[in-house]
Design a protein around this motif. Structure first.
Motif, PDB file in Angstrom:
ATOM      1  N   ALA A   1       3.600   3.425 -10.474  1.00  0.00           N
ATOM      2  CA  ALA A   1       3.953   2.960 -11.813  1.00  0.00           C
ATOM      3  C   ALA A   1       5.449   3.074 -12.095  1.00  0.00           C
ATOM      4  CB  ALA A   1       3.160   3.732 -12.859  1.00  0.00           C
ATOM      5  N   SER A   2       6.071   4.157 -11.679  1.00  0.00           N
ATOM      6  CA  SER A   2       7.497   4.339 -11.990  1.00  0.00           C
ATOM      7  C   SER A   2       8.353   3.268 -11.329  1.00  0.00           C
ATOM      8  CB  SER A   2       7.966   5.730 -11.584  1.00  0.00           C
ATOM      9  OG  SER A   2       7.865   5.897 -10.186  1.00  0.00           O
ATOM     10  N   THR A   3       7.982   2.827 -10.147  1.00  0.00           N
ATOM     11  CA  THR A   3       8.749   1.775  -9.459  1.00  0.00           C
ATOM     12  C   THR A   3       8.600   0.449 -10.199  1.00  0.00           C
ATOM     13  OG1 THR A   3       8.444   2.901  -7.357  1.00  0.00           O
ATOM     14  CG2 THR A   3       9.069   0.592  -7.259  1.00  0.00           C
ATOM     15  N   LEU A   4       7.398   0.147 -10.660  1.00  0.00           N
ATOM     16  CA  LEU A   4       7.197  -1.087 -11.419  1.00  0.00           C
ATOM     17  C   LEU A   4       7.923  -1.032 -12.757  1.00  0.00           C
ATOM     18  CD1 LEU A   4       3.462  -2.022 -10.765  1.00  0.00           C
ATOM     19  CD2 LEU A   4       5.525  -2.894  -9.666  1.00  0.00           C
ATOM     20  N   LYS A   5       7.966   0.142 -13.389  1.00  0.00           N
ATOM     21  CA  LYS A   5       8.689   0.282 -14.648  1.00  0.00           C
ATOM     22  C   LYS A   5      10.181   0.016 -14.451  1.00  0.00           C
ATOM     23  CE  LYS A   5       5.418   3.429 -16.774  1.00  0.00           C
ATOM     24  NZ  LYS A   5       5.115   4.788 -17.182  1.00  0.00           N
TER      25      LYS A   5
ATOM     26  N   LEU B   1       6.346  -1.537  -1.509  1.00  0.00           N
ATOM     27  CA  LEU B   1       6.565  -2.042  -2.856  1.00  0.00           C
ATOM     28  C   LEU B   1       8.046  -2.234  -3.135  1.00  0.00           C
ATOM     29  CD1 LEU B   1       5.687  -2.877  -5.669  1.00  0.00           C
ATOM     30  CD2 LEU B   1       5.552  -0.447  -6.279  1.00  0.00           C
ATOM     31  N   LYS B   2       8.856  -1.260  -2.804  1.00  0.00           N
ATOM     32  CA  LYS B   2      10.302  -1.381  -3.029  1.00  0.00           C
ATOM     33  C   LYS B   2      10.884  -2.544  -2.240  1.00  0.00           C
ATOM     34  CE  LYS B   2      12.836   2.264  -3.818  1.00  0.00           C
ATOM     35  NZ  LYS B   2      13.540   3.545  -3.681  1.00  0.00           N
ATOM     36  N   ALA B   3      10.406  -2.746  -1.009  1.00  0.00           N
ATOM     37  CA  ALA B   3      10.889  -3.858  -0.184  1.00  0.00           C
ATOM     38  C   ALA B   3      10.480  -5.203  -0.793  1.00  0.00           C
ATOM     39  CB  ALA B   3      10.360  -3.731   1.245  1.00  0.00           C
ATOM     40  N   LEU B   4       9.262  -5.296  -1.312  1.00  0.00           N
ATOM     41  CA  LEU B   4       8.812  -6.534  -1.937  1.00  0.00           C
ATOM     42  C   LEU B   4       9.598  -6.835  -3.212  1.00  0.00           C
ATOM     43  CD1 LEU B   4       4.942  -6.349  -1.469  1.00  0.00           C
ATOM     44  CD2 LEU B   4       6.457  -8.153  -0.637  1.00  0.00           C
ATOM     45  N   ILE B   5       9.873  -5.815  -3.998  1.00  0.00           N
ATOM     46  CA  ILE B   5      10.658  -6.010  -5.219  1.00  0.00           C
ATOM     47  C   ILE B   5      12.060  -6.496  -4.856  1.00  0.00           C
ATOM     48  CG2 ILE B   5      11.737  -4.829  -7.174  1.00  0.00           C
ATOM     49  CD1 ILE B   5       9.153  -3.080  -7.287  1.00  0.00           C
ATOM     50  N   ALA B   6      12.671  -5.873  -3.863  1.00  0.00           N
ATOM     51  CA  ALA B   6      13.997  -6.309  -3.411  1.00  0.00           C
ATOM     52  C   ALA B   6      13.940  -7.752  -2.902  1.00  0.00           C
ATOM     53  CB  ALA B   6      14.522  -5.373  -2.331  1.00  0.00           C
ATOM     54  N   ALA B   7      12.878  -8.096  -2.176  1.00  0.00           N
ATOM     55  CA  ALA B   7      12.726  -9.455  -1.652  1.00  0.00           C
ATOM     56  C   ALA B   7      12.571 -10.463  -2.791  1.00  0.00           C
ATOM     57  CB  ALA B   7      11.532  -9.521  -0.702  1.00  0.00           C
ATOM     58  N   TYR B   8      11.861 -10.085  -3.859  1.00  0.00           N
ATOM     59  CA  TYR B   8      11.719 -10.975  -5.013  1.00  0.00           C
ATOM     60  C   TYR B   8      13.079 -11.275  -5.633  1.00  0.00           C
ATOM     61  CZ  TYR B   8      10.918 -12.526  -9.789  1.00  0.00           C
ATOM     62  OH  TYR B   8      10.974 -13.231 -10.965  1.00  0.00           O
TER      63      TYR B   8
ATOM     64  N   THR C   1       0.820  -1.215   0.000  1.00  0.00           N
ATOM     65  CA  THR C   1       0.000   0.000   0.000  1.00  0.00           C
ATOM     66  C   THR C   1       0.851   1.262   0.000  1.00  0.00           C
ATOM     67  OG1 THR C   1      -0.167  -0.088   2.409  1.00  0.00           O
ATOM     68  CG2 THR C   1      -1.976  -1.094   1.147  1.00  0.00           C
ATOM     69  N   THR C   2       2.158   1.100   0.211  1.00  0.00           N
ATOM     70  CA  THR C   2       3.046   2.255   0.203  1.00  0.00           C
ATOM     71  C   THR C   2       4.217   2.003  -0.744  1.00  0.00           C
ATOM     72  OG1 THR C   2       4.499   1.476   1.990  1.00  0.00           O
ATOM     73  CG2 THR C   2       2.512   2.722   2.639  1.00  0.00           C
ATOM     74  N   HIS C   3       4.850   3.089  -1.143  1.00  0.00           N
ATOM     75  CA  HIS C   3       6.026   3.012  -2.004  1.00  0.00           C
ATOM     76  C   HIS C   3       7.126   2.192  -1.325  1.00  0.00           C
ATOM     77  CE1 HIS C   3       8.621   4.356  -5.239  1.00  0.00           C
ATOM     78  NE2 HIS C   3       9.538   4.688  -4.352  1.00  0.00           N
ATOM     79  N   ARG C   4       7.306   2.394  -0.050  1.00  0.00           N
ATOM     80  CA  ARG C   4       8.343   1.678   0.707  1.00  0.00           C
ATOM     81  C   ARG C   4       8.077   0.175   0.719  1.00  0.00           C
ATOM     82  NH1 ARG C   4      10.557   3.787   6.365  1.00  0.00           N
ATOM     83  NH2 ARG C   4      11.038   5.429   4.908  1.00  0.00           N
TER      84      ARG C   4
END
Length: 109
Positions: free
Chosen positions: A79-83, A9-16, A4-7
């Protein structure tokens, strides 16, 4: 989606990207040397490494489909983080273009 937050999302992407590196443990194995018996450590994979994929990332982030991921990437709040995460995966595909065979990477790109 599980963020639900930018933080978050970034943590989940790093975890992936950490998750796809796989998981291993070290085991001692006997090895012969000129001086006699020795013990060497060998890496034993508990979970094999995986290649990064858009579908894998979408699933890890909690999207129901790749289409939902694509739509959120176009119009969503983060969107920019997912891009940037897509760009990171595409960079991995491009690296595979210099290896043989590269047909899978060509198709993915």
């Amino acid at each position: 989606m599980s963020f639900t937050t930018h933080r978050q999302l970034k943590a989940l992407i790093a975890a992936y990207f950490e998750y796809i590196k796989g998981q291993y443990h070290l085991e001692d194995i006997p090895a012969k040397s000129k001086t006699g018996e020795e013990v060497m450590q060998q890496k034993v994979w508990d979970r094999e490494p995986e290649s990064p994929t858009i579908s894998g990332l979408a699933h890890y982030l909690g999207f129901d489909s790749r289409d939902a991921f694509n739509q959120y990437e176009l119009t969503g709040q983060f969107a920019s983080t997912l891009k940037r995460s897509r760009l990171r995966i595409e960079a991995e595909y491009e690296k595979k273009l210099h290896q043989q065979p590269s047909s899978g990477a060509i198709f993915a790109l």
